[in-house]
Design a protein around this motif. Structure first.
Motif, PDB file in Angstrom:
ATOM      1  N   ASN A  36       0.821  -1.207   0.000  1.00 48.64           N
ATOM      2  CA  ASN A  36       0.000   0.000   0.000  1.00 48.64           C
ATOM      3  C   ASN A  36       0.856   1.257   0.000  1.00 48.64           C
ATOM      4  O   ASN A  36       0.458   2.308  -0.498  1.00 48.64           O
ATOM      5  CB  ASN A  36      -0.925   0.013   1.218  1.00 48.64           C
ATOM      6  N   GLU A  37       2.060   1.135   0.560  1.00 46.78           N
ATOM      7  CA  GLU A  37       2.930   2.310   0.699  1.00 46.78           C
ATOM      8  C   GLU A  37       3.585   2.707  -0.618  1.00 46.78           C
ATOM      9  O   GLU A  37       3.646   3.875  -0.986  1.00 46.78           O
ATOM     10  CB  GLU A  37       4.011   2.052   1.748  1.00 46.78           C
ATOM     11  N   SER A  38       4.104   1.739  -1.354  1.00 49.55           N
ATOM     12  CA  SER A  38       4.918   2.074  -2.528  1.00 49.55           C
ATOM     13  C   SER A  38       4.444   1.429  -3.818  1.00 49.55           C
ATOM     14  O   SER A  38       5.120   1.519  -4.833  1.00 49.55           O
ATOM     15  CB  SER A  38       6.370   1.654  -2.260  1.00 49.55           C
ATOM     16  N   GLY A  39       3.280   0.779  -3.783  1.00 53.05           N
ATOM     17  CA  GLY A  39       2.848   0.063  -4.972  1.00 53.05           C
ATOM     18  C   GLY A  39       3.636  -1.226  -5.114  1.00 53.05           C
ATOM     19  O   GLY A  39       3.886  -1.923  -4.131  1.00 53.05           O
ATOM     20  N   TYR A  40       4.096  -1.542  -6.330  1.00 45.17           N
ATOM     21  CA  TYR A  40       4.851  -2.773  -6.540  1.00 45.17           C
ATOM     22  C   TYR A  40       6.339  -2.574  -6.245  1.00 45.17           C
ATOM     23  O   TYR A  40       6.969  -1.659  -6.757  1.00 45.17           O
ATOM     24  CB  TYR A  40       4.690  -3.271  -7.973  1.00 45.17           C
ATOM     25  N   ASP A  41       6.867  -3.454  -5.404  1.00 46.92           N
ATOM     26  CA  ASP A  41       8.305  -3.536  -5.184  1.00 46.92           C
ATOM     27  C   ASP A  41       8.839  -4.687  -6.039  1.00 46.92           C
ATOM     28  O   ASP A  41       8.342  -5.817  -5.948  1.00 46.92           O
ATOM     29  CB  ASP A  41       8.621  -3.817  -3.713  1.00 46.92           C
ATOM     30  N   ASN A  42       9.828  -4.418  -6.860  1.00 47.16           N
ATOM     31  CA  ASN A  42      10.397  -5.431  -7.738  1.00 47.16           C
ATOM     32  C   ASN A  42      11.806  -5.799  -7.289  1.00 47.16           C
ATOM     33  O   ASN A  42      12.596  -4.926  -6.934  1.00 47.16           O
ATOM     34  CB  ASN A  42      10.428  -4.926  -9.181  1.00 47.16           C
ATOM     35  N   PHE A  43      12.087  -7.087  -7.341  1.00 49.94           N
ATOM     36  CA  PHE A  43      13.407  -7.596  -6.967  1.00 49.94           C
ATOM     37  C   PHE A  43      13.820  -8.651  -7.973  1.00 49.94           C
ATOM     38  O   PHE A  43      12.997  -9.467  -8.420  1.00 49.94           O
ATOM     39  CB  PHE A  43      13.361  -8.204  -5.560  1.00 49.94           C
ATOM     40  N   SER A  44      15.092  -8.658  -8.349  1.00 47.77           N
ATOM     41  CA  SER A  44      15.595  -9.690  -9.257  1.00 47.77           C
ATOM     42  C   SER A  44      17.065  -9.942  -8.989  1.00 47.77           C
ATOM     43  O   SER A  44      17.780  -9.068  -8.488  1.00 47.77           O
ATOM     44  CB  SER A  44      15.388  -9.286 -10.721  1.00 47.77           C
ATOM     45  N   ALA A  45      17.512 -11.129  -9.316  1.00 47.17           N
ATOM     46  CA  ALA A  45      18.929 -11.485  -9.188  1.00 47.17           C
ATOM     47  C   ALA A  45      19.233 -12.642 -10.126  1.00 47.17           C
ATOM     48  O   ALA A  45      18.399 -13.529 -10.329  1.00 47.17           O
ATOM     49  CB  ALA A  45      19.267 -11.857  -7.753  1.00 47.17           C
ATOM     50  N   LYS A  46      20.411 -12.622 -10.704  1.00 45.51           N
ATOM     51  CA  LYS A  46      20.893 -13.747 -11.492  1.00 45.51           C
ATOM     52  C   LYS A  46      21.855 -14.571 -10.640  1.00 45.51           C
ATOM     53  O   LYS A  46      22.367 -14.099  -9.639  1.00 45.51           O
ATOM     54  CB  LYS A  46      21.595 -13.259 -12.755  1.00 45.51           C
ATOM     55  N   PHE A  47      22.081 -15.796 -11.048  1.00 53.49           N
ATOM     56  CA  PHE A  47      23.006 -16.650 -10.300  1.00 53.49           C
ATOM     57  C   PHE A  47      23.661 -17.643 -11.240  1.00 53.49           C
ATOM     58  O   PHE A  47      23.157 -17.931 -12.331  1.00 53.49           O
ATOM     59  CB  PHE A  47      22.282 -17.399  -9.171  1.00 53.49           C
ATOM     60  N   ASN A  48      24.784 -18.169 -10.822  1.00 54.09           N
ATOM     61  CA  ASN A  48      25.386 -19.321 -11.488  1.00 54.09           C
ATOM     62  C   ASN A  48      25.809 -20.320 -10.431  1.00 54.09           C
ATOM     63  O   ASN A  48      26.061 -19.962  -9.281  1.00 54.09           O
ATOM     64  CB  ASN A  48      26.552 -18.927 -12.397  1.00 54.09           C
ATOM     65  N   ARG A  49      25.855 -21.562 -10.831  1.00 54.62           N
ATOM     66  CA  ARG A  49      26.183 -22.647  -9.905  1.00 54.62           C
ATOM     67  C   ARG A  49      27.064 -23.647 -10.635  1.00 54.62           C
ATOM     68  O   ARG A  49      26.733 -24.093 -11.737  1.00 54.62           O
ATOM     69  CB  ARG A  49      24.896 -23.329  -9.427  1.00 54.62           C
ATOM     70  N   VAL A  50      28.192 -24.013 -10.032  1.00 57.45           N
ATOM     71  CA  VAL A  50      29.111 -24.961 -10.647  1.00 57.45           C
ATOM     72  C   VAL A  50      29.471 -26.017  -9.622  1.00 57.45           C
ATOM     73  O   VAL A  50      29.631 -25.722  -8.430  1.00 57.45           O
ATOM     74  CB  VAL A  50      30.376 -24.248 -11.181  1.00 57.45           C
ATOM     75  N   GLY A  51      29.578 -27.282 -10.060  1.00 60.79           N
ATOM     76  CA  GLY A  51      29.887 -28.322  -9.086  1.00 60.79           C
ATOM     77  C   GLY A  51      30.030 -29.690  -9.709  1.00 60.79           C
ATOM     78  O   GLY A  51      30.135 -29.847 -10.933  1.00 60.79           O
ATOM     79  N   ILE A  52      30.008 -30.701  -8.850  1.00 58.71           N
ATOM     80  CA  ILE A  52      30.191 -32.092  -9.249  1.00 58.71           C
ATOM     81  C   ILE A  52      29.097 -32.946  -8.622  1.00 58.71           C
ATOM     82  O   ILE A  52      28.637 -32.668  -7.503  1.00 58.71           O
ATOM     83  CB  ILE A  52      31.593 -32.606  -8.844  1.00 58.71           C
ATOM     84  N   GLN A  53      28.679 -33.994  -9.347  1.00 56.18           N
ATOM     85  CA  GLN A  53      27.571 -34.837  -8.886  1.00 56.18           C
ATOM     86  C   GLN A  53      27.896 -36.327  -9.109  1.00 56.18           C
ATOM     87  O   GLN A  53      27.652 -36.873 -10.173  1.00 56.18           O
ATOM     88  CB  GLN A  53      26.294 -34.465  -9.637  1.00 56.18           C
ATOM     89  N   PRO A  54      28.469 -37.004  -8.119  1.00 56.98           N
ATOM     90  CA  PRO A  54      28.699 -38.451  -8.224  1.00 56.98           C
ATOM     91  C   PRO A  54      27.458 -39.228  -7.771  1.00 56.98           C
ATOM     92  O   PRO A  54      26.648 -38.733  -6.973  1.00 56.98           O
ATOM     93  CB  PRO A  54      29.863 -38.683  -7.272  1.00 56.98           C
ATOM     94  N   SER A  55      27.335 -40.476  -8.273  1.00 59.38           N
ATOM     95  CA  SER A  55      26.201 -41.324  -7.871  1.00 59.38           C
ATOM     96  C   SER A  55      26.559 -42.792  -8.056  1.00 59.38           C
ATOM     97  O   SER A  55      27.428 -43.141  -8.859  1.00 59.38           O
ATOM     98  CB  SER A  55      24.951 -40.990  -8.690  1.00 59.38           C
TER      99      SER A  55
END
Length: 267
Positions: free
Chosen positions: A128-147
């Motif tokens: 109600n105070e400011s209308g729409y508040d918008n937030f965004s963020a990009k990310f990257n993820r790197v790793g290893i997956q054994p099974s």
């Protein structure tokens, strides 16, 4: 191919956003060159719902590639349960991987994949105070997956783990907003995560239902606002040309010997 990811966001109880939710893990159980695996799944955490695609292909007898995508949004529960348009939170990711597989014993397959993931999260919150508040963020993820997987014709089960480094960038939003904290995520933007998983499949030889549980442990900061686990239910289709070729060759060999049996001289 849950993964494929991830993802991300979403608000929990109270006024604090959650910036991460894990995606499913793609465990294709590769055994031969030319094998192709395709899957779709629905995943759910405490406050999110998501849709995933997963694919994988063996380019040699021991090397395979995979591609995964995940799309999530706020679910029915918690801070974002309002059915109006006041709150909207979404996340999306694409993941690629390459790795090694080997049949280490009868019915047992070991796999390990290097993974690289890119994604984005977005939040729109009406106040109600400011209308729409918008937030965004990009990310990257790197790793290893054994099974390690135990695989039979109509059933398989896999134990896997994913060790990844997660980093956020391009973080944008109103510094005065009350429902997210831009300064916090800019300061706390890199983490190590350990994510074990259990996967169970059952069905036909090349078409199975899959159930998977993934737990996410933040090794860098245990208090980081994130979802701790997800559960997913999906379908897996497996295409293995090598098996089809062997079956065709066996039938052809049997037919040839039978067809020409009349040529044998009678005794």
């Amino acid at each position: 191919m849950k993964t494929i990811l991830l993802i991300i966001v979403i608000l929990s109880l109270g006024c604090s956003p959650e910036y991460y939710v894990p995606n499913s893990q793609n465990i294709p159980i590769m055994q031969a060159k030319g094998q192709t695996n395709f899957g779709v799944a629905y995943n759910k955490s405490e406050y999110t719902n998501g849709f995933e695609i997963q694919t994988a292909h063996a380019i040699s007898d021991h090397i395979a590639l995979q591609f995964n995508g995940d799309w999530v949004k706020n679910g029915n529960g918690g801070y974002l349960s309002d059915s109006s348009d006041d709150y909207k939170a979404t996340g999306r990711m694409l993941e690629i991987g390459a790795g090694y597989f080997n049949k280490v014993a009868p019915h047992f397959v070991f796999e390990t994949y290097g993974l690289l993931c890119f994604g984005k999260l977005e939040l729109k919150n009406y106040t109600n105070e400011s209308g729409y508040d918008n937030f965004s963020a990009k990310f990257n993820r790197v790793g290893i997956q054994p099974s390690i997987s135990y695989s039979r014709k109509y059933f398989s089960t896999s134990l896997s783990s994913r060790l990844v480094h997660l980093k956020y960038k391009d973080i944008n939003g109103d510094d005065n907003a009350t429902n997210y904290d831009v300064a916090y995520l800019k300061t706390n933007n890199a983490f190590w995560l350990f994510e074990p998983a259990l996967t169970i499949r059952a069905g036909l030889e090349n078409f199975k239902l899959q159930l998977q549980y993934v737990y996410s442990l933040n090794l860098t900061d245990s208090s980081f606002p994130q979802q701790k686990d997800i559960i997913s239910l999906g379908l897996k289709i497996n295409l293995n040309p090598s098996k089809a070729t062997k079956t065709t060759q066996a039938k052809t060999s049997f037919k040839t010997s039978s067809d020409f049996g009349f040529l044998k001289p009678s005794k």
